[in-house]
Motif scaffolding. Sequence first.
Motif, PDB file in Angstrom:
ATOM      1  N   ASP A 119      41.389  34.596  33.277  1.00  0.00           N
ATOM      2  CA  ASP A 119      40.180  34.894  32.510  1.00  0.00           C
ATOM      3  C   ASP A 119      39.309  35.939  33.201  1.00  0.00           C
ATOM      4  OD1 ASP A 119      40.643  33.291  30.337  1.00  0.00           O
ATOM      5  OD2 ASP A 119      39.585  31.555  31.160  1.00  0.00           O
ATOM      6  N   PHE A 120      39.380  35.948  34.534  1.00  0.00           N
ATOM      7  CA  PHE A 120      38.550  36.880  35.292  1.00  0.00           C
ATOM      8  C   PHE A 120      39.417  37.851  36.094  1.00  0.00           C
ATOM      9  CE2 PHE A 120      35.357  33.729  34.247  1.00  0.00           C
ATOM     10  CZ  PHE A 120      34.233  34.511  34.016  1.00  0.00           C
ATOM     11  N   PHE A 121      39.640  37.581  37.385  1.00  0.00           N
ATOM     12  CA  PHE A 121      40.283  38.569  38.253  1.00  0.00           C
ATOM     13  C   PHE A 121      41.797  38.424  38.381  1.00  0.00           C
ATOM     14  CE2 PHE A 121      35.823  38.342  39.804  1.00  0.00           C
ATOM     15  CZ  PHE A 121      35.466  39.651  39.510  1.00  0.00           C
ATOM     16  N   ASP A 122      42.369  37.343  37.851  1.00  0.00           N
ATOM     17  CA  ASP A 122      43.825  37.152  37.858  1.00  0.00           C
ATOM     18  C   ASP A 122      44.397  37.452  39.242  1.00  0.00           C
ATOM     19  OD1 ASP A 122      46.321  36.577  36.936  1.00  0.00           O
ATOM     20  OD2 ASP A 122      46.520  38.338  35.643  1.00  0.00           O
ATOM     21  N   VAL A 123      43.907  36.711  40.226  1.00  0.00           N
ATOM     22  CA  VAL A 123      44.224  36.995  41.634  1.00  0.00           C
ATOM     23  C   VAL A 123      45.707  36.849  41.945  1.00  0.00           C
ATOM     24  CG1 VAL A 123      43.813  36.217  44.005  1.00  0.00           C
ATOM     25  CG2 VAL A 123      41.894  36.457  42.423  1.00  0.00           C
ATOM     26  N   GLU A 124      46.387  35.927  41.283  1.00  0.00           N
ATOM     27  CA  GLU A 124      47.816  35.757  41.550  1.00  0.00           C
ATOM     28  C   GLU A 124      48.600  37.025  41.223  1.00  0.00           C
ATOM     29  OE1 GLU A 124      51.581  32.813  40.425  1.00  0.00           O
ATOM     30  OE2 GLU A 124      49.561  32.323  39.709  1.00  0.00           O
ATOM     31  N   ALA A 125      48.266  37.642  40.097  1.00  0.00           N
ATOM     32  CA  ALA A 125      48.955  38.876  39.695  1.00  0.00           C
ATOM     33  C   ALA A 125      48.374  40.122  40.369  1.00  0.00           C
ATOM     34  CB  ALA A 125      48.891  39.040  38.176  1.00  0.00           C
ATOM     35  N   HIS A 126      47.082  40.055  40.712  1.00  0.00           N
ATOM     36  CA  HIS A 126      46.402  41.221  41.305  1.00  0.00           C
ATOM     37  C   HIS A 126      45.597  40.771  42.529  1.00  0.00           C
ATOM     38  CE1 HIS A 126      47.440  43.487  37.674  1.00  0.00           C
ATOM     39  NE2 HIS A 126      47.020  42.440  36.981  1.00  0.00           N
ATOM     40  N   PRO A 127      46.265  40.515  43.652  1.00  0.00           N
ATOM     41  CA  PRO A 127      45.581  39.968  44.829  1.00  0.00           C
ATOM     42  C   PRO A 127      44.587  40.919  45.491  1.00  0.00           C
ATOM     43  CG  PRO A 127      47.861  40.552  45.354  1.00  0.00           C
ATOM     44  CD  PRO A 127      47.713  40.676  43.870  1.00  0.00           C
TER      45      PRO A 127
END
Length: 218
Positions: A119-127
């Motif tokens: 929903d926000f920063f999608d850290v798993e895909a875009h660390p």
Amino acid sequence: MKKRITTIFTLAALTIATVSCKDKAKEATTAEVQEVKTEASASQKYIADAAASSIQWKGNKPGGSHNGTIKIENGVLSANGDKIESGSFLINMGSIVVEDIPADDKMNGKLLGHLKDADFFDVEAHPNAAFEITGSTVAEGKTMLSGNLSIKGIKHNITFPVSVTNDANGLTLTSETFTIDRTKWDIKYKSKSVFGDLGDKFINDDIELKITVKAAKA
């Protein structure tokens, strides 16, 4: 008497509106991606101190806000005196911290998890996010730094005011507080400009940022 009360409330509302406008951080000028500056031969190279460098963030919604920090993982700057010539830094999105809710409060973990998910920063895909300097100018007595900001794999060039100090201890770059429109980086969760049926359950598109990079001579 009724007219007098109405006048008082009107003046109060105008005062609040004026203060709010005055205190609101300016949005960074956003443009298309630009060519990254290369290090000039006369420049001094500086290596960012990750432990002393960070980005403060703040998000607002009706009736409240949340704030915290994100770590700068690494970076390099080249400067000629107090003028930044080139540079870049990597931002560790997995390091995002919420500071306005106690760390041991379950709501802290809930919000943190939400910020990291798709929903926000999608850290798993875009660390990682990144900033690459494309230039600097002086306008109205302020140094305006421009660079390509990459979040979730999306790049836009932004320009915002900074101050630079350079002494025997190294170089410090500090931005004024500025905002970016998160929807330009595909962060659309509860955006009123994207979803028209949210009522007062929206989250402001603007994210406030304040960048501090401390660096030592290479």
